[in-house]
Design an enzyme around this catalytic site. Structure first.
Site, mmCIF file in Angstrom:
data_model
loop_
_atom_site.group_PDB
_atom_site.id
_atom_site.type_symbol
_atom_site.label_atom_id
_atom_site.label_comp_id
_atom_site.label_asym_id
_atom_site.label_seq_id
_atom_site.Cartn_x
_atom_site.Cartn_y
_atom_site.Cartn_z
ATOM 1 N N PHE A 1 43.934 45.084 18.277
ATOM 2 C CA PHE A 1 43.502 46.883 17.599
ATOM 3 C C PHE A 1 42.621 47.141 17.352
ATOM 4 C CE2 PHE A 1 45.853 50.488 16.331
ATOM 5 C CZ PHE A 1 45.460 51.153 17.339
ATOM 6 N N CYS A 2 41.558 47.894 17.577
ATOM 7 C CA CYS A 2 41.080 48.930 16.829
ATOM 8 C C CYS A 2 40.101 48.122 15.674
ATOM 9 C CB CYS A 2 41.953 49.996 15.610
ATOM 10 S SG CYS A 2 40.916 51.301 14.922
ATOM 11 N N LEU A 3 40.172 48.203 14.342
ATOM 12 C CA LEU A 3 38.912 47.437 13.868
ATOM 13 C C LEU A 3 39.429 45.385 13.832
ATOM 14 C CD1 LEU A 3 36.972 46.939 11.448
ATOM 15 C CD2 LEU A 3 39.416 47.727 9.793
#
Length: 560
Positions: free
Chosen positions: A300-302
């Site tokens: 998720f995300c970074l």
């Protein structure tokens, strides 16, 4: 419970006992902010003809406004700040609302016409939005109908108690509106992050958690979750009814997660390379040893950005078969279009941040939370101002907000490299623009099957930018509904948000969406179907956890 006067006096004494101190460094450059505002103002006034045209159009709009001010509009604005019926039904409050919205639209239009670089334009938009959000009539006692009624009802006790709340929050040193949710509503390992499991491996950067199976057999390929560094991993393991971890385990998946350490000054030199190699690659290796199978990664995300780097590293080393597939959720790899976030990828601000990082060795979780809250000020700041300081309402329990406020620090070396190379220079968009472990990172050479999942209302990773990165990696793509966090936590039983699919890969996200098919409900079952299509199809007996170190969620997730 103390009366409002006693509460206010106690809060003021506490504030005096702990006087506020100024930080020696800041993670941004205030002078750059003033310079950006000054340049924009000069630009706006440098073309008298254009300025006159803007003023003339504004005068016409205000003329129409006053001509129709007492006429009930057929539609009300889609703005949650003005949800109370008085904003629509009462002519006085409706006029205040519509005047504010018209003035806001005019000022945003003027700011959009000002030239300058991308970061400067983004910073002007950010500062203007921040000011407009702050001066909304909903934020003031005399122009918010709910506050007016509440004040009359309590004889003003709500305002006095709200003032005590404000003093208490300021004295905490964490800034205002620290109580977006009840901090005592959940206990990690008991009522949140409570799916049964064990920490089975750890190093100085992360713990690896394996979850207890609930089915007699499981898919052969295990799953490994890679979270971002900003918050703890358990966004995917909130309350049981919304836990993605529990749902996956109940679907017959062997689930592992990485739980990053909350860095201290001792971790200041840990960079992107450390998190990729000592985190993702090493944890995946441990999983292969424990299960005998290459894992499916999801991130998720970074965490997804780091996972993409790890895939490219393994491909460059000829070790791509160490990972079976990867799913990147709300993750960017091409940072050419960062929307509002580009305001902070500015040379002056990066230099100031690097000085700040050099002093303390990391960026603090409170500073990160304040930044994210500023980007969504109406939801994460001003709604709390109204509820806690004007209405004196108790903070409601929210598992997602509890997780959001349980932030983590990021080491200096990581953030310097990430900001300079990946964000400012967009190094991942270029072949060999970035290196890990002596290997050039070329995302186009990833051979592992990749699925990129974007979220339609994402305020952090704009879905069109995520789509562009998916094309760069030749990844499959699906678009989920809702925003950056809520769009991920989408259990099928809730039947919310919907998602879009399209087998074609046109150049732009807009073209993709135009040809996409919308589906009701959650993308979770669609995703596990994708995993099945890219797996062996083999089922194996459920894997009993051996060699556990401590129960989930582990000490790294609990450490402050």
């Amino acid at each position: 419970m103390a009366d409002p006067w006693t509460q206010a006096i106690a809060a003021m004494f506490e504030a005096m006992r702990k006087p506020l101190g100024g930080a020696p460094t800041r993670p941004y450059d205030p002078l750059a902010l003033f310079q950006t505002i000054s340049d924009a103002t000069l630009t706006a006034f440098s073309d008298p003809q254009q300025l006159f045209a803007v003023q003339a159009e504004a005068a016409r709009e205000w003329g129409r406004f006053w001509s129709n001010v007492w006429t009930l509009p057929t539609e009300k604005p889609r703005d949650r700040r003005f949800a109370a019926p008085e904003w629509q039904e009462d002519p006085w409050y409706r006029a205040i609302r519509d005047a504010y919205l018209l003035a806001s639209a005019q000022m945003r239009r003027l700011a959009a016409g000002v030239g300058g670089s991308g970061p400067d334009k983004a910073m002007i938009a950010f500062l203007l939005d921040g000011w407009l959000n702050a001066v909304s009539p909903t934020n003031f006692a005399m122009t918010n109908p709910q506050v007016v009624y509440r004040t009359l009802e309590t004889g003003g006790a709500n305002l006095l108690a709200g003032f005590a709340n404000l003093v208490e929050d300021v004295a905490s040193g964490k800034g205002i509106v620290k109580r977006r949710t009840d901090p005592n509503a959940f206990v990690k390992g008991e009522t949140i992050a409570a799916t049964p499991g064990q920490v089975v491996w750890q190093n100085d950067l992360c713990q690896l958690i394996q979850y207890t199976p609930t089915t007699p057999d499981v898919a052969a390929e295990p799953l490994l979750y890679v979270p971002p560094l900003v918050n703890r991993f358990y966004m995917i393991d909130l309350q049981p009814k919304s836990s993605l971890v529990k749902w996956l385990v109940d679907q017959g998946r062997t689930v592992f997660v990485i739980s990053w350490v909350n860095p201290t000054e001792a971790h200041r030199d840990k960079g992107v390379e450390d998190y990729v190699l000592s985190g993702i690659v090493e944890a995946a290796g441990v999983m292969r040893e424990r299960t005998g199978k290459a894992p499916d990664l999801f991130a998720f995300c970074l965490g997804g950005t780091l996972t993409a780097i790890a895939l490219a590293y393994l491909a460059a080393k000829g070790r791509a078969d160490e990972v079976n597939s990867a799913t990147l959720i709300g993750s960017m790899v091409d940072f050419a279009d960062m929307r509002d976030w580009s305001a902070f990828v500015h040379e002056a601000h990066l230099t100031a941040l690097e000085g700040h990082l050099e002093r303390q060795g990391f960026i603090d979780s409170v500073e990160l939370q304040q930044l994210f809250a500023a980007m969504r000020a109406n939801d994460l700041i001003w709604s709390s101002v109204v509820n806690h300081y004007l209405l004196d309402k108790p903070a409601p329990p929210s598992d997602l907000l509890y997780w959001f406020e349980d932030g983590a620090r990021i080491p200096a070396a990581f953030l310097k490299s990430y900001n300079r190379e990946l964000l400012l220079n967009n190094a991942l968009a270029e072949p060999a623009g970035f290196a890990v472990g002596g290997e050039a990172i070329d995302l186009a050479k990833i051979t592992t099957p990749v699925l990129s999942i974007a979220l339609k209302d994402d305020h952090v990773s704009a879905w069109e930018a995520v789509y562009g990165g998916a094309r760069m990696m030749n990844a499959d793509f699906v678009l989920g509904g809702s925003g950056h966090n809520a769009g991920v936590i989408n259990p099928p039983a809730a039947n919310k948000h919907g998602y879009w699919t399209n087998d074609a890969t046109p150049v732009t996200g807009a073209e993709w969406l135009q040809g996409a098919e919308r589906h009701d409900g959650s993308w979770w079952p669609w995703w596990t179907g994708w995993l099945d299509r890219h797996g062996s199809g083999e089922r194996v007996p459920a894997r009993t956890i051996t060699g556990g170190i401590e129960p989930a969620p582990g000490s790294y997730a609990k450490a402050q």
